[in-house]
Scaffold this motif. Structure first.
Motif, PDB file in Angstrom:
ATOM      1  N   MET A  86      -3.563 222.699  75.150  1.00 21.92           N
ATOM      2  CA  MET A  86      -2.282 222.879  75.832  1.00 21.92           C
ATOM      3  C   MET A  86      -2.357 222.464  77.302  1.00 21.92           C
ATOM      4  O   MET A  86      -1.463 221.774  77.815  1.00 21.92           O
ATOM      5  CB  MET A  86      -1.834 224.340  75.745  1.00 21.92           C
ATOM      6  CG  MET A  86      -1.577 224.837  74.345  1.00 21.92           C
ATOM      7  SD  MET A  86      -0.196 224.004  73.555  1.00 21.92           S
ATOM      8  CE  MET A  86       1.187 224.793  74.354  1.00 21.92           C
ATOM      9  N   THR A 107     -15.762 223.448  81.206  1.00 24.33           N
ATOM     10  CA  THR A 107     -16.572 222.304  80.779  1.00 24.33           C
ATOM     11  C   THR A 107     -15.986 221.058  81.426  1.00 24.33           C
ATOM     12  O   THR A 107     -14.953 220.548  80.993  1.00 24.33           O
ATOM     13  CB  THR A 107     -16.516 222.161  79.233  1.00 24.33           C
ATOM     14  OG1 THR A 107     -16.768 223.442  78.650  1.00 24.33           O
ATOM     15  CG2 THR A 107     -17.533 221.158  78.731  1.00 24.33           C
ATOM     16  N   ALA A 140      -8.089 230.569  77.069  1.00 31.09           N
ATOM     17  CA  ALA A 140      -8.173 230.884  75.646  1.00 31.09           C
ATOM     18  C   ALA A 140      -7.668 232.273  75.276  1.00 31.09           C
ATOM     19  O   ALA A 140      -6.909 232.436  74.325  1.00 31.09           O
ATOM     20  CB  ALA A 140      -9.626 230.727  75.188  1.00 31.09           C
ATOM     21  N   SER A 169      -1.649 231.832  79.806  1.00 35.65           N
ATOM     22  CA  SER A 169      -2.466 232.147  78.631  1.00 35.65           C
ATOM     23  C   SER A 169      -1.782 233.247  77.822  1.00 35.65           C
ATOM     24  O   SER A 169      -1.068 234.076  78.371  1.00 35.65           O
ATOM     25  CB  SER A 169      -3.846 232.659  79.061  1.00 35.65           C
ATOM     26  OG  SER A 169      -4.315 232.014  80.219  1.00 35.65           O
ATOM     27  N   VAL A 195       3.642 230.733  76.748  1.00 41.50           N
ATOM     28  CA  VAL A 195       4.599 229.754  76.231  1.00 41.50           C
ATOM     29  C   VAL A 195       4.735 229.814  74.722  1.00 41.50           C
ATOM     30  O   VAL A 195       3.787 230.105  74.007  1.00 41.50           O
ATOM     31  CB  VAL A 195       4.203 228.306  76.622  1.00 41.50           C
ATOM     32  CG1 VAL A 195       4.066 228.169  78.124  1.00 41.50           C
ATOM     33  CG2 VAL A 195       2.919 227.850  75.929  1.00 41.50           C
ATOM     34  N   GLY A 197       5.718 227.263  71.576  1.00 41.36           N
ATOM     35  CA  GLY A 197       5.634 225.801  71.438  1.00 41.36           C
ATOM     36  C   GLY A 197       4.173 225.414  71.443  1.00 41.36           C
ATOM     37  O   GLY A 197       3.365 226.083  72.075  1.00 41.36           O
ATOM     38  N   SER A 198       3.871 224.328  70.722  1.00 39.62           N
ATOM     39  CA  SER A 198       2.467 223.977  70.513  1.00 39.62           C
ATOM     40  C   SER A 198       2.103 222.659  71.204  1.00 39.62           C
ATOM     41  O   SER A 198       2.709 222.301  72.218  1.00 39.62           O
ATOM     42  CB  SER A 198       2.236 223.941  69.003  1.00 39.62           C
ATOM     43  OG  SER A 198       0.890 223.924  68.695  1.00 39.62           O
ATOM     44  N   LYS A 199       1.140 221.946  70.611  1.00 38.95           N
ATOM     45  CA  LYS A 199       0.592 220.736  71.255  1.00 38.95           C
ATOM     46  C   LYS A 199       1.675 219.680  71.539  1.00 38.95           C
ATOM     47  O   LYS A 199       1.767 219.154  72.646  1.00 38.95           O
ATOM     48  CB  LYS A 199      -0.482 220.172  70.308  1.00 38.95           C
ATOM     49  CG  LYS A 199      -1.265 219.043  70.855  1.00 38.95           C
ATOM     50  CD  LYS A 199      -2.330 218.609  69.856  1.00 38.95           C
ATOM     51  CE  LYS A 199      -3.041 217.383  70.382  1.00 38.95           C
ATOM     52  NZ  LYS A 199      -3.593 216.569  69.326  1.00 38.95           N
TER      53      LYS A 199
END
Ligand SMILES: NC(=O)C1=CN([C@@H]2O[C@H](COP(=O)(O)OP(=O)(O)OC[C@H]3O[C@@H](n4cnc5c(N)ncnc54)[C@H](OP(=O)(O)O)[C@@H]3O)[C@@H](O)[C@H]2O)C=CC1
Ligand SMILES: O=CCCC(=O)O
Length: 366
Positions: A86, A107, A140, A169, A195, A197-199
């Protein structure tokens, strides 16, 4: 408001503030010409409101992409923490709209796309928060949200008076309140903004923001939320955004479990599951989720948009929320068990639609 001088000095000129203020005031009264399709109940508490992003407004902001004009609407610098599925498209949308964005991700190697766009990497969350007017996070889970906000070199140790922290998050109420307190102790302003809604909606700037917390910060970042989303709610006190998000995802998780059962049952009953998906799409329980995920579920493929481990986390947190108000949740409890079984099968990083595999295993052993 006095402590917000710094933020407000760099934001919306009158024309834009009035546009969003107009939407805001009218929505509390009746409905807005700026949000024409958005009638709002008069009985709604005045601390809660909904803005649908006007396409005219969005188009204007988006057409400014790359021009210096966009900086007139928010002239400050933006920090972004957490460049996962996201966070990456959301940060890219802000950058593409012409805003000054810097970022940090645990990372570093995963964020090459952003560095290639010229977005500067900062060495830790504290450094990011101390050099940006507003810092967004898309992390996450509760553990990572707390670590990044309150841990060593966390946001709270870098933030100072007048700067804002917006945590998008999906976490529980207690986590959001803890982070809010830590940020405020250090002079910062806090807004939770999970939020829906996804990718794909993240890539398309079509998310729905469920915000709560500092109203002045909400106003300041509205222009930025409008770049990343299609709609935004301000729900009052910190915790209300988290609760709303968990309830939405609890419903979604139970629906997906039930849909999985139906797909498998249709096959066992000698029917074509693809026809079931078509029938569902034409009736009263039609939902984009069934049409989008169903065909790949029939093929036993689960390309990840929303990781199954996050859906199970949200089921768990929603059940925790229900505990706080002593509400029984028999349907969600059963669905949660399936997500846990799917995780135990090693499906954590697959899309949450892979929950159907846990059902297949149950059927095989029954
Ligand atoms: N995917 C979706 O469809 C949606 C997700 N959400 C919610 O948004 C949030 C992000 O989701 P998504 O982008 O899918 O998740 P990802 O798993 O793709 O990304 C998670 C991000 O959190 C970071 N992170 C994890 N643990 C830590 C830690 N201990 N310290 C610092 N950073 C950490 C990861 O860093 P690293 O790269 O180092 O692993 C990564 O940047 C979640 O709360 C999720 O529930 C909300 C709506 C939709
Ligand atoms: O939290 C994830 C939500 C996914 C969605 O709304 O499609």
């Amino acid at each position: 408001m006095a402590q917000n001088t710094r933020l407000f000095s760099s934001i919306p000129p009158l024309s834009i503030l009035r546009s969003s203020e107009k939407c805001h005031h009218q929505s509390m009264a009746t409905f807005s010409t700026f949000c024409p399709s958005n009638p709002v109940s008069l009985s709604r508490p005045s601390s809660i409101f909904h803005h649908r992003c006007s396409s005219r407004f969005l188009n204007r902001i988006r057409s400014m992409s790359g021009s210096s004009d966009v900086r007139e609407h928010f002239g400050g610098s933006i920090g972004f923490l957490g460049l996962g599925i996201m966070g990456t498209p959301m940060a890219m949308n802000l950058c593409n709209a012409g805003f000054d964005v810097k970022f940090w991700n645990r990372t570093q190697g995963k964020s090459n796309q952003l560095t290639e766009m010229g977005i500067k990497y900062m060495s830790n969350p504290a450094e990011l928060a101390s050099t940006c007017d507003v810092t967004f996070a898309m992390l996450a889970d509760p553990e990572s949200a707390i670590e990044v906000a309150c841990g060593i070199n966390g946001v709270a140790s870098g933030i100072s008076a007048g700067k804002g922290y917006v945590d998008m998050s999906t976490v529980d109420v207690a986590t959001s309140k803890l982070i809010s307190e830590k940020i405020k102790e250090n002079g910062g302003l806090f807004l939770e903004a999970p939020v829906s809604g996804s990718k794909k909606p993240a890539e398309d700037g079509q998310l729905i923001f469920l915000t709560a917390g500092d109203l002045s910060l909400y106003k300041t970042v509205s222009v930025l939320l409008d770049v990343m989303g299609k709609s935004k709610y301000f729900l009052g006190e910190v915790g209300n955004g988290a609760s709303m998000k968990l309830i939405v995802n609890m419903i979604m998780g139970s629906m997906m479990a039930s849909f999985s059962e139906g797909l498998l049952l249709s096959k066992k009953a000698g029917l074509d599951p693809d026809i079931l998906i078509k029938v569902l799409s034409e009736g009263a329980i039609s939902t984009p989720m069934f049409s989008m995920k169903g065909p790949s579920m029939v093929q036993s493929t689960y390309p990840t948009a929303f990781p199954l481990k996050h859906q199970q986390k949200d089921m768990r947190l929603a059940l925790g929320l229900a505990d706080t108000v002593s509400q029984p949740m028999p349907v969600a409890v059963a669905a949660n068990e399936l997500y846990k079984a799917a995780k135990a099968q090693g499906l954590s990083d697959h899309d949450f639609s892979a929950v159907i595999e846990a059902l297949k295993s149950e059927l095989a052993t029954s």
